[in-house]
Design a protein around this motif. Structure first.
Motif, PDB file in Angstrom:
ATOM      1  N   PHE A  48      15.108   7.094   2.564  1.00  0.00           N
ATOM      2  CA  PHE A  48      14.887   5.821   3.240  1.00  0.00           C
ATOM      3  C   PHE A  48      13.770   5.949   4.266  1.00  0.00           C
ATOM      4  CE2 PHE A  48      19.661   4.698   2.658  1.00  0.00           C
ATOM      5  CZ  PHE A  48      19.416   4.323   1.352  1.00  0.00           C
ATOM      6  N   VAL A  49      13.808   7.025   5.046  1.00  0.00           N
ATOM      7  CA  VAL A  49      12.799   7.252   6.077  1.00  0.00           C
ATOM      8  C   VAL A  49      11.424   7.445   5.439  1.00  0.00           C
ATOM      9  CG1 VAL A  49      12.031   8.876   7.860  1.00  0.00           C
ATOM     10  CG2 VAL A  49      14.411   8.121   7.782  1.00  0.00           C
ATOM     11  N   LEU A  50      11.372   8.209   4.370  1.00  0.00           N
ATOM     12  CA  LEU A  50      10.099   8.455   3.691  1.00  0.00           C
ATOM     13  C   LEU A  50       9.495   7.148   3.181  1.00  0.00           C
ATOM     14  CD1 LEU A  50       7.952  10.360   2.589  1.00  0.00           C
ATOM     15  CD2 LEU A  50       9.359  10.620   0.544  1.00  0.00           C
ATOM     16  N   TYR A  51      10.287   6.329   2.516  1.00  0.00           N
ATOM     17  CA  TYR A  51       9.785   5.049   2.011  1.00  0.00           C
ATOM     18  C   TYR A  51       9.332   4.148   3.149  1.00  0.00           C
ATOM     19  CZ  TYR A  51      11.371   6.087  -2.708  1.00  0.00           C
ATOM     20  OH  TYR A  51      11.542   6.648  -3.938  1.00  0.00           O
ATOM     21  N   TYR A  52      10.074   4.153   4.228  1.00  0.00           N
ATOM     22  CA  TYR A  52       9.690   3.330   5.381  1.00  0.00           C
ATOM     23  C   TYR A  52       8.354   3.794   5.944  1.00  0.00           C
ATOM     24  CZ  TYR A  52       9.693   0.975   9.827  1.00  0.00           C
ATOM     25  OH  TYR A  52       9.309   0.216  10.901  1.00  0.00           O
ATOM     26  N   LEU A  53       8.191   5.105   6.107  1.00  0.00           N
ATOM     27  CA  LEU A  53       6.944   5.634   6.671  1.00  0.00           C
ATOM     28  C   LEU A  53       5.747   5.365   5.758  1.00  0.00           C
ATOM     29  CD1 LEU A  53       8.156   9.006   8.200  1.00  0.00           C
ATOM     30  CD2 LEU A  53       7.556   6.893   9.410  1.00  0.00           C
ATOM     31  N   VAL A  54       5.958   5.405   4.455  1.00  0.00           N
ATOM     32  CA  VAL A  54       4.881   5.075   3.516  1.00  0.00           C
ATOM     33  C   VAL A  54       4.460   3.623   3.706  1.00  0.00           C
ATOM     34  CG1 VAL A  54       4.311   4.745   1.071  1.00  0.00           C
ATOM     35  CG2 VAL A  54       5.478   6.820   1.804  1.00  0.00           C
ATOM     36  N   GLY A  55       5.423   2.736   3.826  1.00  0.00           N
ATOM     37  CA  GLY A  55       5.113   1.322   4.054  1.00  0.00           C
ATOM     38  C   GLY A  55       4.400   1.093   5.369  1.00  0.00           C
ATOM     39  N   VAL A  56       4.840   1.784   6.403  1.00  0.00           N
ATOM     40  CA  VAL A  56       4.189   1.657   7.711  1.00  0.00           C
ATOM     41  C   VAL A  56       2.756   2.166   7.631  1.00  0.00           C
ATOM     42  CG1 VAL A  56       4.190   2.502  10.086  1.00  0.00           C
ATOM     43  CG2 VAL A  56       6.312   1.713   9.064  1.00  0.00           C
ATOM     44  N   MET A  57       2.562   3.301   6.969  1.00  0.00           N
ATOM     45  CA  MET A  57       1.219   3.862   6.848  1.00  0.00           C
ATOM     46  C   MET A  57       0.288   2.893   6.118  1.00  0.00           C
ATOM     47  SD  MET A  57       0.007   7.498   5.158  1.00  0.00           S
ATOM     48  CE  MET A  57       0.330   7.015   3.464  1.00  0.00           C
ATOM     49  N   GLU A  58       0.757   2.331   5.020  1.00  0.00           N
ATOM     50  CA  GLU A  58      -0.061   1.369   4.278  1.00  0.00           C
ATOM     51  C   GLU A  58      -0.341   0.130   5.113  1.00  0.00           C
ATOM     52  OE1 GLU A  58       2.154   0.770   0.699  1.00  0.00           O
ATOM     53  OE2 GLU A  58       1.441   2.642  -0.199  1.00  0.00           O
ATOM     54  N   GLY A  59       0.651  -0.322   5.852  1.00  0.00           N
ATOM     55  CA  GLY A  59       0.472  -1.495   6.704  1.00  0.00           C
ATOM     56  C   GLY A  59      -0.526  -1.249   7.818  1.00  0.00           C
ATOM     57  N   ARG A  81     -11.731   9.045   1.403  1.00  0.00           N
ATOM     58  CA  ARG A  81     -10.555   9.864   1.112  1.00  0.00           C
ATOM     59  C   ARG A  81      -9.364   8.971   0.836  1.00  0.00           C
ATOM     60  NH1 ARG A  81     -11.337  13.505   6.344  1.00  0.00           N
ATOM     61  NH2 ARG A  81     -11.923  11.459   7.052  1.00  0.00           N
ATOM     62  N   ARG A  82      -8.492   9.428  -0.031  1.00  0.00           N
ATOM     63  CA  ARG A  82      -7.300   8.658  -0.382  1.00  0.00           C
ATOM     64  C   ARG A  82      -6.113   9.110   0.459  1.00  0.00           C
ATOM     65  NH1 ARG A  82      -6.463   6.737  -6.066  1.00  0.00           N
ATOM     66  NH2 ARG A  82      -4.355   7.245  -5.450  1.00  0.00           N
ATOM     67  N   LEU A  83      -5.319   8.144   0.842  1.00  0.00           N
ATOM     68  CA  LEU A  83      -4.042   8.464   1.492  1.00  0.00           C
ATOM     69  C   LEU A  83      -2.970   8.439   0.417  1.00  0.00           C
ATOM     70  CD1 LEU A  83      -4.132   6.386   4.783  1.00  0.00           C
ATOM     71  CD2 LEU A  83      -4.304   8.844   4.532  1.00  0.00           C
ATOM     72  N   GLU A  84      -2.259   9.525   0.293  1.00  0.00           N
ATOM     73  CA  GLU A  84      -1.179   9.624  -0.683  1.00  0.00           C
ATOM     74  C   GLU A  84       0.144   9.342   0.021  1.00  0.00           C
ATOM     75  OE1 GLU A  84      -1.521  10.231  -3.935  1.00  0.00           O
ATOM     76  OE2 GLU A  84      -3.711  10.388  -3.742  1.00  0.00           O
ATOM     77  N   PRO A  85       1.108   8.737  -0.679  1.00  0.00           N
ATOM     78  CA  PRO A  85       2.411   8.471  -0.070  1.00  0.00           C
ATOM     79  C   PRO A  85       3.084   9.722   0.496  1.00  0.00           C
ATOM     80  CG  PRO A  85       2.220   7.280  -2.128  1.00  0.00           C
ATOM     81  CD  PRO A  85       1.007   8.159  -2.026  1.00  0.00           C
ATOM     82  N   ARG A  86       2.876  10.866  -0.135  1.00  0.00           N
ATOM     83  CA  ARG A  86       3.502  12.107   0.337  1.00  0.00           C
ATOM     84  C   ARG A  86       2.988  12.535   1.702  1.00  0.00           C
ATOM     85  NH1 ARG A  86      -0.462  15.740  -0.680  1.00  0.00           N
ATOM     86  NH2 ARG A  86      -1.875  15.205  -2.374  1.00  0.00           N
ATOM     87  N   MET A  87       1.876  11.967   2.164  1.00  0.00           N
ATOM     88  CA  MET A  87       1.274  12.349   3.435  1.00  0.00           C
ATOM     89  C   MET A  87       1.927  11.667   4.630  1.00  0.00           C
ATOM     90  SD  MET A  87      -2.611  12.022   2.050  1.00  0.00           S
ATOM     91  CE  MET A  87      -3.481  12.691   3.431  1.00  0.00           C
ATOM     92  N   ALA A  88       2.646  10.584   4.414  1.00  0.00           N
ATOM     93  CA  ALA A  88       3.178   9.773   5.511  1.00  0.00           C
ATOM     94  C   ALA A  88       4.105  10.568   6.423  1.00  0.00           C
ATOM     95  CB  ALA A  88       3.901   8.549   4.961  1.00  0.00           C
ATOM     96  N   GLN A  89       5.036  11.279   5.840  1.00  0.00           N
ATOM     97  CA  GLN A  89       6.004  12.005   6.658  1.00  0.00           C
ATOM     98  C   GLN A  89       5.335  13.148   7.418  1.00  0.00           C
ATOM     99  OE1 GLN A  89       9.494  13.375   4.602  1.00  0.00           O
ATOM    100  NE2 GLN A  89      10.703  13.139   6.460  1.00  0.00           N
TER     101      GLN A  89
END
Length: 123
Positions: A48-59, A81-89
């Motif tokens: 849940f935290v990981l998905y939330y942080l990915v959304g925050v990063m994209e936002g 450079r690309r931001l990957e979802p795995r980078m958020a946490q």
């Protein structure tokens, strides 16, 4: 059987509630709330935290891009450079470790991500 007046009143009330929900500002989770979500579910809390942080990063990236298009000075420069979802946490945890004395539990997780991106991708 409902009268036509009550049906119209219910539809009008529903439309007003929907419009109010659209107009309400979005609230970001605080650091404390994010920790509570993670601790509340041993099996899925981390996800849940990981998905939330990915959304925050994209936002944050999209809001920053919008601000720059409106004339604001850029703070985050990805330079292709690309931001990957795995980078958020990793960004979040790294920023929290680097500035442990800066962030209080009632501060927004969005602020942490925004500062992490600005530190990792300076202009």
């Amino acid at each position: 059987m409902k009268s036509p007046r009550s049906s119209v009143a219910l539809r009008t009330l529903g439309a007003l509630l929907f419009a109010a929900a659209l107009c309400a500002p979005a609230q970001s989770m605080t650091i404390r709330e994010l920790r509570a979500v993670q601790a509340s579910d041993a099996r899925h809390g981390e996800s849940f935290v990981l998905y939330y942080l990915v959304g925050v990063m994209e936002g944050v990236v999209e809001a920053h891009a919008h601000d720059v298009r409106q004339g604001a000075k850029p703070r985050i420069c990805l330079d292709g450079r690309r931001l990957e979802p795995r980078m958020a946490q990793g960004l979040y945890q790294g920023e929290m470790r680097r500035n442990v004395d800066v962030y209080e539990a009632d501060m927004s997780a969005q602020l942490v991500i925004a500062n992490a991106l600005a530190a990792a991708y300076p202009c």
